[in-house]
Scaffold this motif. Sequence first.
Motif, PDB file in Angstrom:
ATOM      1  N   VAL A 103       0.847  -1.182   0.000  1.00 49.77           N
ATOM      2  CA  VAL A 103       0.000   0.000   0.000  1.00 49.77           C
ATOM      3  C   VAL A 103       0.885   1.235   0.000  1.00 49.77           C
ATOM      4  CG1 VAL A 103      -1.765   1.297   1.251  1.00 49.77           C
ATOM      5  CG2 VAL A 103      -1.881  -1.205   1.158  1.00 49.77           C
ATOM      6  N   GLU A 106      -0.241   5.256   2.625  1.00 48.59           N
ATOM      7  CA  GLU A 106      -1.183   4.742   3.613  1.00 48.59           C
ATOM      8  C   GLU A 106      -1.724   5.849   4.509  1.00 48.59           C
ATOM      9  OE1 GLU A 106      -1.671   0.736   6.296  1.00 48.59           O
ATOM     10  OE2 GLU A 106       0.295   1.269   5.514  1.00 48.59           O
ATOM     11  N   ALA A 113      -3.303   0.648  -3.270  1.00 50.08           N
ATOM     12  CA  ALA A 113      -2.634  -0.649  -3.208  1.00 50.08           C
ATOM     13  C   ALA A 113      -2.124  -0.947  -4.608  1.00 50.08           C
ATOM     14  CB  ALA A 113      -3.621  -1.710  -2.753  1.00 50.08           C
TER      15      ALA A 113
END
Length: 147
Positions: A103, A106, A113
Amino acid sequence: MARPRFHLAFPVDDLESARAFYAGVLGCATGRETQHWIDFDFHGHQIVAHLAPEECQRAETNPVDGKDIPVRHFGLILDWDMWEDLAVNLTDAGADFIVDPYVRFENQPGEQATMFVRDPAGNALEFKAFRDEAMIFAKEFPKAETA
């Protein structure tokens, strides 16, 4: 036709290996085929594996997030749950990951992702998902590391 669909033709060095990957691992339905090519339904888009071993070669890369990302690649933007399921399926199938699933950004705007795999002929594919689909074409997003 509710929306345009893309068509992509790409080289492979073995049609049965391409079938095993695209139909078997990725779950793409097959369409028309000859001894020289196979049509695949890539989530509603037509991709065609053409037998052309001399055209199969590794793509040049650019650094993104400290990873070597193939410049020439194609793929899909999936829903988050579909992306997670595909990551598990590809891992279980022993896929040739260029970049393991991870990812980016984040808990920030633009959270996404991503993962990159190679098909048996060396073609690079990226699969990604965005937490907020409005960020797909955003002009600004967090700065990624380049080395």
